[in-house]
Structure formats: C-alpha cells, structure tokens
Design a protein around this motif. Structure first.
Motif, PDB file in Angstrom:
ATOM      1  N   TYR A 258       0.832  -1.207   0.000  1.00 39.47           N
ATOM      2  CA  TYR A 258       0.000   0.000   0.000  1.00 39.47           C
ATOM      3  C   TYR A 258       0.867   1.257   0.000  1.00 39.47           C
ATOM      4  N   VAL A 259       2.002   1.212   0.688  1.00 34.90           N
ATOM      5  CA  VAL A 259       2.890   2.374   0.770  1.00 34.90           C
ATOM      6  C   VAL A 259       3.413   2.740  -0.618  1.00 34.90           C
ATOM      7  N   VAL A 260       3.667   1.756  -1.454  1.00 32.21           N
ATOM      8  CA  VAL A 260       4.142   2.016  -2.820  1.00 32.21           C
ATOM      9  C   VAL A 260       3.068   2.783  -3.597  1.00 32.21           C
ATOM     10  N   ARG A 261       1.818   2.333  -3.468  1.00 30.77           N
ATOM     11  CA  ARG A 261       0.719   3.034  -4.151  1.00 30.77           C
ATOM     12  C   ARG A 261       0.531   4.438  -3.577  1.00 30.77           C
ATOM     13  N   LEU A 262       0.709   4.570  -2.272  1.00 35.11           N
ATOM     14  CA  LEU A 262       0.586   5.870  -1.625  1.00 35.11           C
ATOM     15  C   LEU A 262       1.634   6.842  -2.151  1.00 35.11           C
ATOM     16  N   LYS A 263       2.878   6.373  -2.290  1.00 34.69           N
ATOM     17  CA  LYS A 263       3.939   7.223  -2.839  1.00 34.69           C
ATOM     18  C   LYS A 263       3.625   7.643  -4.270  1.00 34.69           C
ATOM     19  N   ALA A 268       2.027  12.049  -7.839  1.00 34.50           N
ATOM     20  CA  ALA A 268       1.151  12.579  -8.890  1.00 34.50           C
ATOM     21  C   ALA A 268       0.462  13.867  -8.445  1.00 34.50           C
ATOM     22  N   THR A 269       0.086  13.956  -7.164  1.00 33.06           N
ATOM     23  CA  THR A 269      -0.606  15.153  -6.679  1.00 33.06           C
ATOM     24  C   THR A 269       0.351  16.300  -6.388  1.00 33.06           C
ATOM     25  N   GLY A 270       1.668  16.013  -6.377  1.00 36.81           N
ATOM     26  CA  GLY A 270       2.653  17.043  -6.110  1.00 36.81           C
ATOM     27  C   GLY A 270       2.999  17.208  -4.645  1.00 36.81           C
ATOM     28  N   ASP A 271       2.410  16.383  -3.778  1.00 39.75           N
ATOM     29  CA  ASP A 271       2.709  16.485  -2.343  1.00 39.75           C
ATOM     30  C   ASP A 271       4.027  15.809  -1.994  1.00 39.75           C
ATOM     31  N   LEU A 272       4.424  14.825  -2.764  1.00 37.82           N
ATOM     32  CA  LEU A 272       5.715  14.163  -2.595  1.00 37.82           C
ATOM     33  C   LEU A 272       6.627  14.656  -3.711  1.00 37.82           C
ATOM     34  N   LYS A 273       7.738  15.266  -3.362  1.00 38.83           N
ATOM     35  CA  LYS A 273       8.537  15.995  -4.342  1.00 38.83           C
ATOM     36  C   LYS A 273       9.586  15.148  -5.059  1.00 38.83           C
ATOM     37  N   THR A 274       9.931  13.998  -4.551  1.00 40.15           N
ATOM     38  CA  THR A 274      10.997  13.212  -5.164  1.00 40.15           C
ATOM     39  C   THR A 274      10.479  12.372  -6.325  1.00 40.15           C
ATOM     40  N   ALA A 275      11.314  12.251  -7.361  1.00 41.42           N
ATOM     41  CA  ALA A 275      10.972  11.424  -8.521  1.00 41.42           C
ATOM     42  C   ALA A 275      11.882  10.203  -8.611  1.00 41.42           C
ATOM     43  N   ASP A 276      12.651   9.949  -7.565  1.00 37.76           N
ATOM     44  CA  ASP A 276      13.591   8.822  -7.557  1.00 37.76           C
ATOM     45  C   ASP A 276      12.829   7.500  -7.632  1.00 37.76           C
ATOM     46  N   SER A 277      13.070   6.718  -8.672  1.00 37.91           N
ATOM     47  CA  SER A 277      12.311   5.487  -8.895  1.00 37.91           C
ATOM     48  C   SER A 277      12.573   4.451  -7.810  1.00 37.91           C
ATOM     49  N   SER A 282       9.976   1.636  -3.117  1.00 37.75           N
ATOM     50  CA  SER A 282      10.230   1.061  -1.791  1.00 37.75           C
ATOM     51  C   SER A 282       8.947   1.014  -0.976  1.00 37.75           C
ATOM     52  N   PRO A 283       8.651  -0.094  -0.295  1.00 36.46           N
ATOM     53  CA  PRO A 283       7.418  -0.216   0.492  1.00 36.46           C
ATOM     54  C   PRO A 283       7.541   0.383   1.887  1.00 36.46           C
TER      55      PRO A 283
END
Length: 589
Positions: A258-263, A268-277, A282-283
């Motif tokens: 679920y954490v992966v989907r949350l990230k 996508a919404t712009g609340d998490l700023k990192t784009a590191d794959s 990471s879960p």
C-alpha cells in the motif's frame, strides 16, 4: 431539409458526444498547451484552415439575409436574444462573408471547442451541431439554394452559441437558487450581450471579447490554470488512487505494498517531491513520506498528523474526475461574484471554517470559525456588519428551547438556574419572570410551549462576551463562544447556523480601531450589562461556499462538501439539455 432535420434531432436528443473533429482539435491543443490564449490561437489557425474550404462563390451573397432562407420566429434555434441580435443586423449574415465563414467564426468555434479550459462542457454550446453543419456545407458547395439554407441555420447556431457562452462566462452557468439552499446572490454583471456581440463582430475580435467577460480576479486565473493542469493529468492517466480501504491507519515505519501506491499517488498530486524510482518503489513509510502526507492533509483541511487514517484515505480516494468537477463548480461560483468585494470587508468561507478581515484590501486578521451543522447549515449570505454587543444576553430560539432544552428542563428542575437562564412569559423583552419550579413541566410539550428563555450575560453565555450583528432575515450573526476547544478541530460544523469566531476580541479591536481605543473596549467587557456599540463605518460581510481554491503559496486547496452543495451543483453544471430547455426549467437564467 436533411440538415435541418439532423440539427433538430440533435438539439432534441442532446447526446453526450463530441465529433471526431472536435476531439482532434482538443488533442492538438493539449499537445501544444502553454497558455490559454496561445492554445486558443492554435485552435483558431487549425479551424481557419478547415473553414477556408467552406465557401460558395456568389457575387450577390451580401444582399441575402438569413430570413430569406430561415424563418426565425418559427425556428427551433430561435430565442429572444437571437432575434434582437439579427434585428440589429437587419437580418444580414453575421458569420459569413462572400459565401465563406469568417475569421470571427473560426475564433468562436475554437473557443467553444476549448470551453473545457473554463470548466464547461462543449456540448452545451452546440459544438457538435456546428461541426456537422460545416461538414454539410462542404458537401453542398455546388448546390446554391441548399447551401444558403444550411448556412442560415449555421449562422444562427453560431450567434446563439456565442450569446449562451458569453452569458455563462460572465455570470455563471448555474442558478444558485436551484441548489435548494439559502444562497443570496449578487446582482448579475450588466452586459448587453446582443450589443456586445455586434461590436465584437465589427472589430473582428470575437475571442478577445469572450476572454474579457471572465471574472477579473487573480483567484479565477489561478483556479482556471489549476483546472487545466489537472485536466492534462487526467488525459495522461497519471493519477493513481491508493484504491482500496485500509483496515487500519498507515503511518511512519510501516512497510507494505500500500505504501508504494501511496507514494505513487502523492507524487502525482505534487505532495511528494521526489521522482527517484528506487524510493518510489520502496514499500517503507519514512519521514519524507510523513511530510508528504502532512502536506496533503494541509491542502484538504485535515488534521496534519502524517497518518493515513479514515478521513485522509477518504479524500485520497476521490477520483480525478470528481476533483475536476469540484473545481468546475467553484469556477462557476467565482463568476457569481463582483470583481471588487469592497475596500474593507469580512470574508467567511464556510467549508474552510475560516474568517478573514481585510482593510484597504490588505489582510488584517485571519481566524478559525465554527459554522452550522448539516441540519442547521449556515446560509451563504451577503450582508453588512452594523454594530457590536458586549456582554450580550442570548434569546434562545424557540426551536432550540423546545427541541433541545425542554427535555433537559423536565429531567432537571435546576437546569435553567444552573445555566444562568431566566424564564419569561411570551416575550423576550418581558419584565415578567417566571419561577421554573412553579411550572407543571409534565404538561408542557413542544406544541404548547409558550415561554421565552433568555440567558443572562456572563462568561458562560452561549454567545460569549461579544456578538457582531449584521441584520438579516435569517437571524445569523458572528459571536464569541465559551466552547473554545472546538476551534482546534479540523472539521468545525457544530453550531445552529450562526458563526462562532475564534478571536472575537481581536476582531472587535480591528473593527473599532478608528472609533474607540482598546482600554475602552476592556471597560465595556468588564461590565456586567449588555452594551451596544454602533460602527461608524459599516463593514461588508461576504459568506462563501468555496471547496476548491489556490492559496497565496500556489497550493491547490480542497475542502469537504459539508452541505452537499457541490454534489447538486455538479449535476446542474454538467447537464447538456439545450439552454432554452434549462431556462424553461428555471435552472439557468
């Protein structure tokens, strides 16, 4: 006529499809989207190329009139504004020159096809019928009589669509009175749209004329830009939902799929700023993700604890289509407002549970408020603050006295005295107090309750130490409260409709700054009797129901639709019956 029947059937049936040509134009627009004006200009250039193919070489075209080929008064395309417009033109063709559709037509069609950028539905402006008529004209280039008949219908369609779109962009598409709520509206902006269209055609300035009808506020521009950005995200399908309900809260140091989907969602919404794959896959729920969740909660008016609980999950699972609809209705509400709210005013945004006071258009103070619960919702009003009452008494409304207090009085004979209430006979200003112990309460019901209950001044008075009066038919006002603990909650719809303010003393000091000093205010508060202070300068009060806006930091804010007004508005905004049908039903003006 074939074309006449086709258009008639389309207008009656109103199917929710846009022709391939309309979709193609939008796709071309999306591919080159930089600014709204540049997009529309691209559409206009494309449309001009298409329309250049629609023509009929005819030396006496300018002598013809639309009424030679189409009877307005018997037309399913007719309405009073269309007739007034063609009277102004002596019924000449408005959108054709030398048998060819003009650049004005190109600009209008491109604008209608781009109406999604304003949160509108293109089919509400008969774009499909217009496109079909253009295709029909291409097939009739060698058939002069039929060409002119279809051209007359198309000319009227274009005029009607302009007037409809212009009305919607200037004053809003929805009629707030149809939301089934106490919602006071501002006078519509005064535009003679028939004259306005005539001038725009003469100046060859159709696209600019429609842009200039938009609300002239920064908030409208910001929210429209946010809508377009979100729309593009919906087309790119980059809005993954966390997708399913969780059995328990998810927080820092948890690890799961679920954490992966949350990230992915918060990126996508712009609340998490990192784009590191590597990080996104990471879960593990780390502190960086906690801060991203807090930012999401901040943008949605939730408790900012960084934990994905029930309320946070509920907001995350709102689809991108819902968010687009939500922004769309809020854009429409901005169209209902005047461009200038005044020099000094109070602004209450009900779903945000907030109050702001402005002087000389500068924010002076900002505070939390408590608004009405769902069954006693706070109406959307425009009013004027006239006076303040220090150490107010509270005249308990009969509905509260009979529904809420009567059972408590019957259960406890000391209830009224313990809470500083007095019982009066038939009137709030009566001098005849009644001893509650002398009343046979077992015989009193909601139907035969003839008393009035007044709470004396004091620190535990339900209105607190100050109330701010803006006379209105709903008996709604601002006031202090002894229940200050409620201001710390994220959702604050607990009142019976009036607005409880978090910092009443600060608000009073700001309102009375040029009138009396702070020492005088403290003296008024120190007294035990009610004292009224009339404002030398009355202050406008604007109550809003905005559930989507862009804040000063550029954050797209959303709030819960606490009174279900969005739900009703979305349904009305997306309806695709013809404008005449909606006006007849009272849904549009």
């Amino acid at each position: 006529m074939k074309m006449r029947n086709i258009i008639r059937n389309m207008l009656v049936q109103r199917k929710s499809l846009i022709v391939v040509l309309s979709l193609l134009t939008i796709v071309l627009t999306l591919a080159t989207c930089k600014t709204t004006n540049n997009n529309i200009q691209t559409d206009i250039n494309d449309k001009t190329t298409q329309i250049d193919q629609v023509s009929l070489s005819d030396t006496d075209w300018e002598q013809g009139k639309v009424t030679d080929y189409h009877t307005l008064t018997k037309s399913f395309l007719w309405n009073s504004q269309v007739d007034l417009f063609y009277q102004e033109l002596d019924y000449q063709f408005a959108w054709f020159k030398d048998g060819r559709l003009t650049q004005n037509a190109s600009e209008l069609i491109a604008t209608l096809e781009s109406s999604w950028k304003e949160g509108f539905v293109a089919e509400n402006y008969e774009i499909r019928e217009i496109e079909m008529a253009i295709h029909e004209l291409q097939d009739l280039a060698s058939q002069e009589e039929e060409y002119r008949q279809v051209a007359a219908q198309l000319d009227i369609l274009l005029s009607r669509s302009y007037l409809s779109y212009a009305s919607d962009i200037a004053n809003g598409r929805n009629n707030p009175q149809k939301i089934d709520a106490n919602w006071e509206t501002y006078p519509q902006k005064k535009h003679n749209l028939v004259k306005y269209l005539s001038v725009a055609l003469k100046k060859d300035d159709i696209q600019k004329s429609l842009v200039e009808l938009r609300p002239k506020t920064n908030q409208y521009e910001k929210l429209m830009t946010a809508y377009q950005k979100l729309y593009l995200s919906s087309q790119d399908r980059v809005w993954p939902l966390p997708a399913y309900s969780i059995s328990r809260a998810v927080e820092e140091n948890d690890s799961s799929g679920y954490v992966v989907r949350l990230k992915s969602y918060l990126f996508a919404t712009g609340d998490l700023k990192t784009a590191d794959s590597t990080y996104l896959s990471s879960p593990f729920f780390d502190n960086k993700l906690t801060e991203a969740v807090k930012h999401f909660q901040f943008r949605h008016g939730l408790e900012q604890d960084g934990i994905v609980g029930k309320n946070t999950q509920q907001e995350m699972n709102k689809s991108i289509d819902y968010r687009l609809d939500q922004i769309g209705v809020n854009l429409d509400r901005l169209r209902w407002l005047p461009d200038n709210l005044g020099d000094s005013y109070i602004e209450v945004n009900i779903p945000e549970f907030s109050l702001k006071y402005f002087e000389s258009n500068q924010l002076i103070t900002h505070m939390n408020v408590v608004v009405g619960r769902n069954k006693n919702y706070t109406p959307v009003l425009k009013d004027t603050l006239s006076y303040l009452v220090f150490n107010p008494t509270w005249n308990v409304p009969n509905s509260i006295a009979t529904k809420e207090m009567l059972p408590k009085i019957k259960a406890d004979s000391t209830y009224l005295a313990r809470n500083n209430y007095v019982l009066l006979k038939s009137s709030y200003i009566s001098k005849d107090t009644i001893n509650p112990a002398e009343v046979e309460w077992s015989e009193i019901t909601r139907d035969n309750f003839s008393y009035r209950i007044v709470q004396k001044s004091g620190r535990f008075n339900a209105l607190g130490t100050i109330k701010f009066i803006m006379p209105n038919n709903h008996n709604i006002y601002l006031h202090d409260t002894p229940s200050h603990h409620l201001f710390s909650r994220a959702q604050r719809n607990f009142s019976h409709g009036c607005i409880r303010v978090e910092k009443p003393l600060e608000l009073a000091q700001n309102l009375l700054e040029a009138q009396i000093n702070n020492d005088s205010i403290y003296e008024l508060l120190a007294g035990k009797e009610p004292k009224t202070v009339i404002l030398d300068k009355k202050v406008a009060v604007h109550m809003f129901y905005h559930t989507a806006w862009v804040d000063k930091q550029g954050n797209l804010q959303f709030r819960k639709d606490i009174y279900s007004f969005d739900e009703k508005s979305i349904t009305l905004l997306k309806r695709t019956e013809s404008r005449q049908q909606l006006v007849a039903q009272g849904i549009l003006e």
